[in-house]
Design a protein around this motif. Structure first.
Motif, mmCIF file in Angstrom:
data_model
loop_
_atom_site.group_PDB
_atom_site.id
_atom_site.type_symbol
_atom_site.label_atom_id
_atom_site.label_comp_id
_atom_site.label_asym_id
_atom_site.label_seq_id
_atom_site.Cartn_x
_atom_site.Cartn_y
_atom_site.Cartn_z
ATOM 1 N N GLN A 1 13.427 -2.835 -9.992
ATOM 2 C CA GLN A 1 12.518 -3.264 -11.260
ATOM 3 C C GLN A 1 11.745 -4.505 -10.878
ATOM 4 O OE1 GLN A 1 11.786 -1.545 -14.103
ATOM 5 N NE2 GLN A 1 10.313 -2.923 -14.275
ATOM 6 N N THR A 2 12.265 -5.438 -10.277
ATOM 7 C CA THR A 2 11.766 -6.586 -9.685
ATOM 8 C C THR A 2 10.737 -6.434 -8.913
ATOM 9 O OG1 THR A 2 13.756 -8.025 -10.187
ATOM 10 C CG2 THR A 2 12.353 -8.980 -8.839
ATOM 11 N N TYR A 3 10.822 -5.705 -7.886
ATOM 12 C CA TYR A 3 9.833 -5.334 -6.847
ATOM 13 C C TYR A 3 8.751 -4.652 -7.273
ATOM 14 C CZ TYR A 3 13.805 -6.469 -3.529
ATOM 15 O OH TYR A 3 14.651 -7.079 -2.876
ATOM 16 N N ALA A 4 8.925 -3.944 -8.357
ATOM 17 C CA ALA A 4 7.972 -3.212 -9.082
ATOM 18 C C ALA A 4 6.932 -4.112 -9.812
ATOM 19 C CB ALA A 4 8.500 -1.958 -10.101
ATOM 20 N N ASN A 5 7.607 -5.129 -10.622
ATOM 21 C CA ASN A 5 6.864 -6.083 -11.427
ATOM 22 C C ASN A 5 6.049 -6.892 -10.223
ATOM 23 O OD1 ASN A 5 7.872 -5.068 -13.667
ATOM 24 N ND2 ASN A 5 9.510 -6.426 -13.681
ATOM 25 N N GLN A 6 6.558 -7.192 -9.166
ATOM 26 C CA GLN A 6 6.043 -8.083 -8.333
ATOM 27 C C GLN A 6 4.999 -7.185 -7.169
ATOM 28 O OE1 GLN A 6 9.174 -10.013 -6.222
ATOM 29 N NE2 GLN A 6 9.599 -11.546 -7.744
ATOM 30 N N THR A 7 4.830 -5.969 -7.023
ATOM 31 C CA THR A 7 4.288 -5.110 -6.472
ATOM 32 C C THR A 7 4.690 -5.410 -5.021
ATOM 33 O OG1 THR A 7 2.207 -6.537 -6.387
ATOM 34 C CG2 THR A 7 2.443 -4.687 -8.139
ATOM 35 N N ASN A 8 5.901 -5.552 -4.806
ATOM 36 C CA ASN A 8 6.339 -5.881 -3.502
ATOM 37 C C ASN A 8 7.027 -4.718 -2.674
ATOM 38 O OD1 ASN A 8 7.842 -7.115 -1.070
ATOM 39 N ND2 ASN A 8 8.720 -8.624 -2.148
ATOM 40 N N LEU A 9 5.905 -3.944 -2.219
ATOM 41 C CA LEU A 9 6.147 -2.638 -1.593
ATOM 42 C C LEU A 9 7.120 -2.730 -0.313
ATOM 43 C CD1 LEU A 9 5.506 0.336 -1.332
ATOM 44 C CD2 LEU A 9 3.616 -0.391 0.076
ATOM 45 N N THR A 10 7.078 -3.827 0.567
ATOM 46 C CA THR A 10 7.868 -3.816 1.717
ATOM 47 C C THR A 10 9.347 -3.965 1.238
ATOM 48 O OG1 THR A 10 6.040 -5.026 2.712
ATOM 49 C CG2 THR A 10 8.166 -5.329 3.841
ATOM 50 N N GLN A 11 9.649 -5.031 0.418
ATOM 51 C CA GLN A 11 10.936 -4.930 0.027
ATOM 52 C C GLN A 11 11.655 -3.875 -0.747
ATOM 53 O OE1 GLN A 11 13.157 -7.398 0.984
ATOM 54 N NE2 GLN A 11 11.405 -8.388 2.087
ATOM 55 N N MET B 1 8.833 1.997 -9.066
ATOM 56 C CA MET B 1 8.612 1.126 -8.039
ATOM 57 C C MET B 1 7.261 1.526 -7.288
ATOM 58 S SD MET B 1 8.759 0.243 -4.525
ATOM 59 C CE MET B 1 9.906 1.075 -3.893
ATOM 60 N N TYR B 2 7.349 2.710 -6.641
ATOM 61 C CA TYR B 2 6.229 3.152 -6.053
ATOM 62 C C TYR B 2 5.053 3.185 -6.678
ATOM 63 C CZ TYR B 2 9.043 4.110 -1.725
ATOM 64 O OH TYR B 2 9.602 4.045 -0.474
ATOM 65 N N SER B 3 5.303 3.755 -7.854
ATOM 66 C CA SER B 3 3.947 3.822 -8.803
ATOM 67 C C SER B 3 3.455 2.491 -9.059
ATOM 68 C CB SER B 3 4.342 4.481 -10.056
ATOM 69 O OG SER B 3 4.934 5.653 -9.976
ATOM 70 N N LYS B 4 4.041 1.415 -9.289
ATOM 71 C CA LYS B 4 3.656 0.325 -9.704
ATOM 72 C C LYS B 4 3.063 -0.681 -8.228
ATOM 73 C CE LYS B 4 4.664 -0.287 -13.982
ATOM 74 N NZ LYS B 4 5.956 -0.689 -14.636
ATOM 75 N N CYS B 5 3.495 -0.218 -7.293
ATOM 76 C CA CYS B 5 2.878 -0.561 -5.858
ATOM 77 C C CYS B 5 1.751 -0.035 -5.439
ATOM 78 C CB CYS B 5 4.016 -0.641 -4.841
ATOM 79 S SG CYS B 5 5.344 -1.871 -5.053
ATOM 80 N N ASN B 6 1.307 0.964 -6.361
ATOM 81 C CA ASN B 6 -0.046 2.021 -5.917
ATOM 82 C C ASN B 6 0.378 2.707 -4.834
ATOM 83 O OD1 ASN B 6 -1.463 -1.141 -6.514
ATOM 84 N ND2 ASN B 6 -1.923 0.786 -8.056
ATOM 85 N N HIS B 7 1.478 3.363 -4.514
ATOM 86 C CA HIS B 7 1.916 4.071 -3.584
ATOM 87 C C HIS B 7 2.192 5.551 -4.340
ATOM 88 C CE1 HIS B 7 1.943 2.296 0.369
ATOM 89 N NE2 HIS B 7 1.046 1.536 -0.255
ATOM 90 N N ILE B 8 1.387 5.984 -5.161
ATOM 91 C CA ILE B 8 1.728 7.190 -6.090
ATOM 92 C C ILE B 8 2.254 8.362 -5.149
ATOM 93 C CG2 ILE B 8 -0.607 7.817 -6.058
ATOM 94 C CD1 ILE B 8 2.128 8.018 -8.950
ATOM 95 N N PHE B 9 1.681 8.624 -4.231
ATOM 96 C CA PHE B 9 2.108 9.908 -3.443
ATOM 97 C C PHE B 9 3.672 9.494 -2.640
ATOM 98 C CE2 PHE B 9 -2.461 9.760 -2.880
ATOM 99 C CZ PHE B 9 -2.723 11.137 -3.536
ATOM 100 N N ASP B 10 4.181 8.344 -2.400
ATOM 101 C CA ASP B 10 5.462 8.221 -2.107
ATOM 102 C C ASP B 10 6.384 8.420 -3.357
ATOM 103 O OD1 ASP B 10 5.103 7.841 0.574
ATOM 104 O OD2 ASP B 10 4.681 5.525 0.105
#
Length: 619
Positions: free
Chosen positions: A33-43, A69-78
């Motif tokens: 949830q934290t990584y989603a809010n920060q758009t931190n895809l790598t972590q 998490m993937y949706s919020k990081c704009n990696h919707i296909f993942d």
């Protein structure tokens, strides 16, 4: 990345999959949830690998959190791959992937997933419906919206406030005021959420007075305004350009203790910016204790809107140094025009490189409107920075092109003097059955003007209405006047101004005046300057051009008369400026500027250059 994760999963022996411990799984969910809010895809990807190795994907909550998490990081296909890997996804997984598609502005895929959900027999809940309503209303599918409305009675969520407010908002978005108001009236209770839906719905369709009337009724019913009410009211005042009442709301939210809310502050920034109170917008931004990506995008957009292109780039660099948020589609499409205006090619290339790295503008070959929009912005930046080779590469690799894409390439070649290349792009545009518009012909006629293709330009002007069904406007005639003036055909240009079916404006007369100055025709210049002064007496450029015409022909008494007239009319020449781009940013210098931090060093270097060149210096 996801393929690597799948390989790990398939190669991990079952005997090493550990028993899920509640504490560890809870920690993973919280971190996602934290990584989603920060758009931190790598972590987020690293944690996904850890969860696969430890067998945590057996939990439906893990699947839902990964999708989010993937949706919020704009990696919707993942995100969609995670969804597809889950066995018999439940309603929460469906809700997460539908919400993810909507978050990434992919409404049709969201609708397809909803239809699959219904086909699989998974019942919708109070969280599914608002997302699906948003998808259908955003896609312009009113019949789909009505079908979902019928379904809510079947599943028994028709009395839910959030469901009801979504239908109110959806119907109002289609301008179906009666249907929206009927839903509003039939709900057993009316809380602030429902009132907010009415206010925001009216605001979106431009019915400002109805929105404000809802606000009055809300307060009359004894409901307390929430933060969402405030943002809705601010959006209404923004549409009206009512900064006075906007400041009143600003005072109210401070009194109610809502000023600490990020959404409220963002709405205030947007309101002040669009009402041209740029200083107030920046003050709000600077005092915000917590900022999100929308805060940065809003204040960057405010600076760009105000014409402060240097400030736009400085804020963008500051955002990158802050490191809390990664630039998104809105950020880069706001900053790229600033690079275009300042010809900041280095910055533009760095932004383009970032886009390539993050996959912005390229969604696995799928044609999307936002991909076209962002690629158009990149092309425009390269074209205005004079790098047509890079612009052509972007154009050639675009999956979907609209008329703006072709127009940008035509205008880019035109402005750089590549007339034949511009005409070649126009020919290819017509071959693809793309219909040229008014903007296209501004580019084509500019190309003829800048490349001396006089006959071609005259042919295009004569064929616009008869062949291409485009009626020439004053902008098109101005291009032709400029073309004839550059070629020294001043009599023909003056004849066209006199005979054309629309009235000449100050821009056209100024273009003609500039041509008279270049070719030393004082007689026609005097006619032009009288017209310009009559149409736009406060513009300094006309006086300067006329002064230069007189000076070039040795008529110095007339030069003094022009300058004296400027003083009497209180017309002041706008100070020029220059800028230079370094790795640390763009530096802008005005005439006699002493505001730069390295002012002393710069002037010392200038003195040294003066001495080397054997010139005297006056400061």
């Amino acid at each position: 990345m996801y393929k690597q994760i799948i390989n790990i999963k398939t190669q991990t022996p079952k005997i090493i999959i550990r028993t899920i411990t509640t504490t560890t799984l809870t920690t993973c969910i919280t971190s996602l949830q934290t990584y989603a809010n920060q758009t931190n895809l790598t972590q987020g990807q690293k944690l996904h690998s850890h969860m696969i190795i430890n067998g945590f994907l057996a939990s439906p909550l893990s699947v839902t959190s990964l999708i989010n998490m993937y949706s919020k990081c704009n990696h919707i296909f993942d995100a969609y791959s995670v969804f597809n890997m889950s066995n018999e996804p439940n309603v929460f997984a469906y809700n997460a992937i539908i919400a993810g598609f909507i978050y990434n502005d992919m409404l049709k895929p969201a609708i397809r997933v909803y239809e699959k959900m219904r086909g699989e027999g998974v019942n919708v809940d109070r969280y599914t419906v608002p997302c699906v309503v948003k998808a259908f209303s955003g896609a312009g599918d009113v019949f789909g919206l009505k079908r979902v409305h019928g379904l809510v009675f079947k599943v028994g969520v028709n009395d839910d406030m959030f469901v009801g407010s979504s239908f109110v908002h959806g119907y109002l978005k289609f301008g179906m005021v009666e249907e929206g108001y009927k839903v509003f009236e039939e709900l057993p209770e009316r809380d602030v959420v429902l009132w907010n839906a009415m206010i925001n719905g009216y605001a979106q369709i431009g019915e400002v007075d109805n929105a404000l009337e809802c606000l009055r009724k809300l307060r009359g019913d004894g409901c307390v305004m929430s933060r969402f009410t405030v943002t809705g009211v601010l959006s209404v005042l923004t549409l009206k350009g009512d900064v006075w009442n906007g400041k009143g709301v600003h005072g109210l939210v401070t009194k109610m203790g809502y000023f600490s809310g990020v959404a409220v502050c963002n709405a205030l920034i947007d309101m002040y910016g669009k009402c041209k109170s740029f200083r107030d917008a920046l003050d709000i931004f600077e005092v915000m204790a917590v900022k999100d990506i929308y805060s940065w995008n809003s204040i960057i957009g405010v600076h760009q809107q105000s014409g402060d292109h240097e400030g736009t780039l400085k804020l963008f660099d500051r955002m990158l140094r802050d490191g809390s948020f990664c630039p998104d589609l809105v950020t880069v499409t706001t900053v790229l025009p600033a690079c275009s205006h300042l010809a900041a090619l280095r910055h533009g290339k760095e932004i383009h490189g970032y886009m390539i790295t993050k996959g912005l503008g390229n969604h696995n070959g799928e044609d999307r409107a936002d991909d076209t929009y962002i690629n158009n912005a990149v092309m425009d930046m390269y074209g205005k920075c004079g790098s047509m080779k890079e612009a052509q590469l972007v154009f050639d690799h675009m999956g979907g092109k609209d008329s703006a894409s072709w127009n940008i390439m035509i205008m880019g070649y035109a402005m750089q003097g590549f007339g034949n290349e511009a005409l070649d792009v126009f020919s290819k545009m017509c071959e693809t059955n793309m219909i040229p518009d008014e903007v296209t012909f501004v580019g084509i006629l500019s190309a003829c003007s800048h490349s001396g293709l006089v006959k071609k330009g005259q042919e295009f002007l004569s064929q616009m209405k008869s062949k291409y069904k485009v009626i020439p406007t004053v902008e098109h005639y101005t291009c032709v006047i400029d073309m004839l003036g550059r070629a020294g055909l001043l009599k023909e240009a003056y004849g066209l101004i006199s005979e054309m079916p629309i009235e000449a404006n100050s821009v056209m007369w100024r273009a003609f005046l500039a041509a008279c100055r270049v070719h030393g025709n004082g007689k026609l210049a005097e006619i032009a300057v009288r017209k310009v002064v009559e149409l736009e007496p406060e513009h300094c450029g006309s006086y300067v051009l006329m002064s230069n015409v007189y000076g070039a022909t040795g008529r110095y008494e007339e030069v003094f008369d022009v300058r004296d007239n400027m003083r009497q009319q209180n017309v002041k020449k706008t100070l020029g400026c220059s800028w230079i781009e370094f790795r640390d940013g763009v530096h802008v210098f005005g005439t006699g500027d002493r505001a730069h931090p390295a002012e002393e060093l710069i002037y010392n270097e200038l003195r040294s250059l003066y001495m080397t060149m054997g010139l005297s210096q006056t400061t």
